[in-house]
Design an enzyme around this catalytic site. Sequence first.
Site, PDB file in Angstrom:
ATOM      1  N   GLY B 148      15.916 -17.271  68.882  1.00 28.47           N
ATOM      2  CA  GLY B 148      16.640 -17.033  67.646  1.00 28.47           C
ATOM      3  C   GLY B 148      16.032 -15.864  66.890  1.00 28.47           C
ATOM      4  CB  CYS B 149      17.489 -13.596  64.365  1.00 29.67           C
ATOM      5  SG  CYS B 149      18.370 -14.776  63.326  1.00 29.67           S
ATOM      6  CE1 TYR B 150      15.897 -15.494  58.607  1.00 30.44           C
ATOM      7  CE2 TYR B 150      17.225 -17.406  59.154  1.00 30.44           C
ATOM      8  CZ  TYR B 150      16.961 -16.337  58.333  1.00 30.44           C
ATOM      9  OH  TYR B 150      17.756 -16.108  57.223  1.00 30.44           O
ATOM     10  CB  THR B 152      12.362 -12.971  67.334  1.00 30.09           C
ATOM     11  OG1 THR B 152      13.106 -13.579  68.399  1.00 30.09           O
ATOM     12  CG2 THR B 152      11.728 -11.680  67.825  1.00 30.09           C
ATOM     13  CB  ALA B 153      11.050 -12.203  62.353  1.00 27.15           C
TER      14      ALA B 153
END
EC number: 1.2.1.38
Lengths: 344, 344, 344, 344
Positions: B148-150, B152-153
């Site tokens: 997911g995007c969150y 990853t960060a």
Amino acid sequence: MIRVAVVGATGYTGSELLRLLVVHPHVELAAVTSRTEAGVAVATMFPQLRGHCSLAFCAPDLGQLGECDLVFFATPNGTAMTQVPALLQRGARVIDLAADFRLRDVAVWERWYGMTHACPELLAEAVYGLPELYREAVRTARIVANPGCYPTAVTLGFLPLLDAQVVDLTALIADVKSGASGAGRKASTNLLLAEAGESFKAYSVNGHRHQPEIVQTLAAVAGVQPTLTFVPHLVPMVRGIEATLYAPPVGDDALDLQAIFERRYQHEPFVDVMPPGSHPETRSVRGTNLCRLAVTVPSTSGVVVIQSVIDNLVKGAAGQAVQNMNLMFGYDETCGLCAVALAP
Amino acid sequence: MIRVAVVGATGYTGSELLRLLVVHPHVELAAVTSRTEAGVAVATMFPQLRGHCSLAFCAPDLGQLGECDLVFFATPNGTAMTQVPALLQRGARVIDLAADFRLRDVAVWERWYGMTHACPELLAEAVYGLPELYREAVRTARIVANPGCYPTAVTLGFLPLLDAQVVDLTALIADVKSGASGAGRKASTNLLLAEAGESFKAYSVNGHRHQPEIVQTLAAVAGVQPTLTFVPHLVPMVRGIEATLYAPPVGDDALDLQAIFERRYQHEPFVDVMPPGSHPETRSVRGTNLCRLAVTVPSTSGVVVIQSVIDNLVKGAAGQAVQNMNLMFGYDETCGLCAVALAP
Amino acid sequence: MIRVAVVGATGYTGSELLRLLVVHPHVELAAVTSRTEAGVAVATMFPQLRGHCSLAFCAPDLGQLGECDLVFFATPNGTAMTQVPALLQRGARVIDLAADFRLRDVAVWERWYGMTHACPELLAEAVYGLPELYREAVRTARIVANPGCYPTAVTLGFLPLLDAQVVDLTALIADVKSGASGAGRKASTNLLLAEAGESFKAYSVNGHRHQPEIVQTLAAVAGVQPTLTFVPHLVPMVRGIEATLYAPPVGDDALDLQAIFERRYQHEPFVDVMPPGSHPETRSVRGTNLCRLAVTVPSTSGVVVIQSVIDNLVKGAAGQAVQNMNLMFGYDETCGLCAVALAP
Amino acid sequence: MIRVAVVGATGYTGSELLRLLVVHPHVELAAVTSRTEAGVAVATMFPQLRGHCSLAFCAPDLGQLGECDLVFFATPNGTAMTQVPALLQRGARVIDLAADFRLRDVAVWERWYGMTHACPELLAEAVYGLPELYREAVRTARIVANPGCYPTAVTLGFLPLLDAQVVDLTALIADVKSGASGAGRKASTNLLLAEAGESFKAYSVNGHRHQPEIVQTLAAVAGVQPTLTFVPHLVPMVRGIEATLYAPPVGDDALDLQAIFERRYQHEPFVDVMPPGSHPETRSVRGTNLCRLAVTVPSTSGVVVIQSVIDNLVKGAAGQAVQNMNLMFGYDETCGLCAVALAP
């Protein structure tokens, strides 16, 4: 009616103050000063005021200012402190929207603001203008230090937790986000639309001037010095602050935090504790003097999470200044501050 | 050259994948599927692809998909899991950009996603496609669960701290902010420009599906279950995620965190540890597969603060998927992912 | 490989040029100059270039620049003209992204730009770098005057109408809109996010420097002097220009304007005539060298309406400069300019 | 005090109307209807109204509505016309913010709105609620057709030119730009922040419903049918309309257009003719009922250029409706409409 002057009204806190004062029923605007714009009609610089303000900017004149009942300083940090002593002598009262009178410890002030304070003897007298905490003192103050925008959002969010002594003061975190108007109306490359638009970043992670201001107030409430990590961010929008606050709970975890918040603010005209599950949006307070709060304890971690939103130019600056003015001169505290938020 | 299909390409992760695939030197795009848009030219729906893609959307066909070397799923959660077993049987490999294969514990998955998993037996085989952690496993995987995007960060930000065992795992906080494209391309009133523009808010404070995904990875690295408070926010911009991470340090406070981060990521092509004092902006990674990080320990609190930025549609979705594809098929890991960020 | 220098690379056209040049396969970047930033790493000022450019800004040095095959000027108006003669003598060729060589009539130039031209004798030699009109001349030019952003969007929109002699040249209207990056990267109060965000306005209604540039080109094509009303507007976004053009038709109203446009641009790699009924969006060309056009004749008025969109920093500046460079040095005209637009 | 109801208050014109009505000193809000949201507190759907409105949405009830002095319709086109006849019979007066009563020619209406009109016999009676043109008729009207947002901005801009007969009516052009709230609060993919943000485009170039409405009014003023090219655009912002109007002058070119505009609007409380050289910004009227105008004749073309800005939700909808209400019930025309614009 009181006679009021605004010193240094070419920035955002100044123009926002004018927006509120020109329609305030008890205010006669006697002077709007600016050295650089003297002679220019206020409504030429701020077309939104066309039809509402016929004054021109004038150079600041101590005699004229001293005859006012109240002088607002919407000047850069370090200006008000050079003029306030003389104004007090002439009988004027003062609300400073900058930082000159916010910190009680002159050494701390001088370290963060990088200059020598011109009238440290007045710091003890100045009242920190957060009505939710110092309402009575504001009423009789000669000098009101209007709180910073971040400190207003953060302090109102932490206050009930500190009052109720339900969180660990050694591990407070404030992750705060502000629209670009919070940085003021100064020509700065990094605040251009083409730089700050469509992007998001933190700034001043290593330390921001609003940190000692917040800590001073929290310490006064808690009776001990808290440890606060404070990280500001720049949001690609014009107005609004959102603060997400984190505090580990201590003691009885059956506490009803919602009730604690509602009780703490039940008589406050400008603090709105939203229902459980709410996610306050900055637009829901745009143009108003309100702070809207929500309290949540996510089950995954048990940490107390507070969301707090204000309009940085209103409750975070000019609106709170008008609220303080109303208190100082015995008007209804909400006078001139009852507009509905502009949403969408 | 490999033959590749994209299933469900009418959303943002799908169109972003097409943006990257149509110029990738080793990819032959065999099919782009959409049940609802079958027959419509891809470049009609996405005019930015005019001149780059002459395909029309087609209805998904198991036979056709099964003949591809690789099938990307850019579908809603719950779709890939119904088709992956049959595709594997036919010899295709799969990268799922949705959440179907991200969690190893099927009970946790079913609780957060509210449905019964169609092929729980494949969860153990699926490789979590974060190359910085699972590069070797990705190379040979049949199923890659694209993060997911969150996650990853956040994960890339916490990773070096966990590796080095220098923070208290019981008090992690991730305050994350995303542009509106993170919510997908679906007609939803609260994501209208007139609703989400010029405003800022937190959402899902009580719990978000990316929380268990992050915790699963952090636990795998740390060897113990961490306690994470995770609060997402919606930023009035199109692309970009910024995560500000907070972790109390443990042990020796003379540690050189900057060196720890630089060493951890010294060979990573897509992780950039910025110099001390940096404030990474989301625009500095716009359109790229990069994660830029900065580490700071503000003296006022001593808490470790990590800033992490990615483009949610690239390193947070389609770009990371292409990175995984490159690994799976033996191409240079950075192939097709070398554009400079679009800033301003 | 050619050796290339960029003079004055601290603005948006300069940084965009670097974005394109650092990945161009035939370019060796020899020098990036800036008097004010000499010694600073380019990637420190522009973090998006970290990993792509290891140069530092240097003070401009005539000797070094003169040894380059090509020197780009991304300087303010009035700078290139003082250095170009010496560079030509040393054998370098020049592309000026500013306005110094755009107008052939020195009197008109001096009136609009408010200064004396330093080398009027070179104006006749300079080639106006709009490849769709002057491709052959560009190939052999020593000096290319790279067109302005508005003129590129407007001229490409009007061109087929003028070629085909189907509109009344005495009543042309160009209502153009630009994102804030079009105004450059200079600290200017009125371009702050807090000033230009969430607002829209026209500017320079009484006259804008791009007007004579457009008229010069249209006149060259039409053989007569057209009358053009040109009104620019500022859009609260970072990148992109949209021009809506109005022209009353003359003569046979059975003309197939769509066919006229498609034929005029059928061999142009960077002009896309969209299907009838299209509404080109600026994001569909973001980051690309494309101009997308649509032609419509609303039945209510019969006036020809052209929509034209470009990325002001690419086809409107740096991308067109690279296109010209490709032509000048015999490379494929599209080399380094094939990225897909970043949308959303 | 009058008893007032708002039918269909879940959209932007409805919520904006509530923003104005809840603080209007002569209004008692009797009912706020919505079929889909019946039972939901108004302040739950619109948190900005918390503390200002304690009503819940209710299903529309003819009896209850008929007892009101005034019923506002903030419904989709085609709704008001089905209920107005019955309400008039019961003695209520009506302001329709939708289009049902705006066109006098039922055939034209049915062509543009694609439905059969339910009460064409009332079209002749309905008064077009542009006070600057039909003030006296509004005072006594039973049905006021509140003008569209674009028509308000465009008509007020052209009006003085038509009155003075100084422009060529066969070549009028209106290039208009609107923020996204103009499209209403409906879940529509192409109005998502991720679609419409950071981009700009024209739409409905081939024909827009506001065109016949504008032409009808201009024809009534001019006495002849004008030819108007009308092109709307979508601006990536929430509120505001800017119209740039073009008209070729006829006759004596020594005319003082500035004086013509100032004279025409000298007694109008909500039209502000700005000084020569002004560039009105939409933010200068944000949240207000003002239209600010500027008139220019660029020397390069001699065409008359008018800039006109309004807040699409106030003067373009809800504010103008309140202005009409004030007229209909004999209150001061500006009552409840005196706030200063929210800028920045």
